[in-house]
Design an enzyme around this catalytic site. Sequence first.
Site, PDB file in Angstrom:
ATOM      1  N   HIS A 175      54.156  32.725  34.505  1.00  0.00           N
ATOM      2  CA  HIS A 175      54.802  31.408  34.421  1.00  0.00           C
ATOM      3  C   HIS A 175      56.227  31.536  33.883  1.00  0.00           C
ATOM      4  CE1 HIS A 175      50.430  30.273  33.696  1.00  0.00           C
ATOM      5  NE2 HIS A 175      50.723  29.514  34.726  1.00  0.00           N
TER       6      HIS A 175
ATOM      7  N   LYS B 255      51.695  35.027  43.642  1.00  0.00           N
ATOM      8  CA  LYS B 255      50.286  35.232  43.279  1.00  0.00           C
ATOM      9  C   LYS B 255      49.390  34.303  44.106  1.00  0.00           C
ATOM     10  CE  LYS B 255      46.509  35.689  40.598  1.00  0.00           C
ATOM     11  NZ  LYS B 255      46.181  34.398  40.049  1.00  0.00           N
TER      12      LYS B 255
END
Lengths: 278, 278
Positions: free
Chosen positions: B36, B148
């Site tokens: 993140h 991802k």
Amino acid sequence: MKPVIITSVSEMIKVSRSIKTSIGLVPTMGFLHEGHLSLVKRAKQETETVVVSIYVNPSQFAPNEDLDKYPRSFKRDIQLLAELDVDYVFFPDKREMYPEGYKTWITVEKISRILCGKSRLTHFRGVTTIVTKLMNLVNADFMFMGEKDYQQIVILEQMIKDLNFKTRIVRCPLIREKDGIAMSSRNKYLSSQQHEDALCLYKSLLMAQEKYEEGLTDSAEIIIQMKKLIERCNGVVDYIEVVDPNSLQAISNLLKGCRILVAVKIGKTRLIDNIEIN
Amino acid sequence: MKPVIITSVSEMIKVSRSIKTSIGLVPTMGFLHEGHLSLVKRAKQETETVVVSIYVNPSQFAPNEDLDKYPRSFKRDIQLLAELDVDYVFFPDKREMYPEGYKTWITVEKISRILCGKSRLTHFRGVTTIVTKLMNLVNADFMFMGEKDYQQIVILEQMIKDLNFKTRIVRCPLIREKDGIAMSSRNKYLSSQQHEDALCLYKSLLMAQEKYEEGLTDSAEIIIQMKKLIERCNGVVDYIEVVDPNSLQAISNLLKGCRILVAVKIGKTRLIDNIEIN
């Protein structure tokens, strides 16, 4: 002055992103009548830049419906919009709006499956999707829509609220011919006898209002009487419903502010109408 | 500096509409890790105002999935975001995002039904819908997402293109721990033995790359070998697929630029990973 005509998505984005004023969108399928023009006039009053879209959206027609014969009058439409000083007309073709590999649809549950959604299963999915595309392309602050398509307005308001779009819908009143028939591009399909017959939609709604004023409030009873009136005029009822104006749920007793919605076939032409009970 | 924390939809709209610079959105479900943070850093580089959303979106979890136990660490998240000078954190609750009577869903056909969509039937519908809400609320010019979740990125890009949203996705690389495991909040569910086992996802992908370099291009054969490797490590394969990177359609032979995507259960934890073949 003649509006600027934009036919490509890329040009529409470029133009809308360069506009620094408020933008009003009037989405139409063309073949403009006084109903459309009333929306345009309202948009001109309330926003600084007005974009009218003209696009006969294939995704809101079922295969058995009237996409191919839907009336078109682009040249005349532009003249009418020029008289109203519309700034831009967005007039894309199908390849621009649904390019090869198109995959995305917006569904508003429950209220898209009742009323017109019962017989037109994918209609509102087509409407919500194309309107989202238009709102995004035009970067619309306000969108002007008529209460003729009452269910459509309620569905689009729900979508805008649920998905947090910035565009606000300005509801505009349904416009009628002098004889009472609700303005619709599909009225063109009617013979003069059928036009006469089609007055039964509004007549049945006015009768409901009268009965309500006389003290009759039972929805079932009023619907029976409306149906009789419509059938006497050769109309085939798709539905007559008394609904809550916000949820569109059927209500068993008329009350002030409720709506009565009707869909009727006159010959092969399916017409809709509605009134607010007062 | 500590970011401004916004918890209501109305406040988020007010703030985002007042921002005159470019706006970058990093949508997250919190419990932030280096993956993140790499998105946030990229957003800080490329946009003037950065909004990170933290919202564990219930509509992308099926009833049998891990919504309730999904890890949360709001206080720590805010500290991490403060260190990166994030401007705003949008942290709404469920009532704000899905108020009573919520009805609207966005579906991207076909590519939402394959790969992860086969076992998670309504997952991508939840993702497309919440991301649309966030893009609208934040008025995002750019949205930063990690590869991802490769299928997710492709689906969202398709949706943005189809519906003509202005927001552009900036694809960011998948981030791994030193041992090779793809960063994921769900790694928290793994025991240390399971963590060890879970390395098989990336190992199997690296093996595929090696085999490709050695001249093996048959997808079926490579998938068999990957499956063997994963099963030796106690992994239960959900899927292994060699796909075209744009269409996500399975291809029968590996070629430069294709992607291999895997989903594997380690114990009760479902993990995903992917690489680009080069």
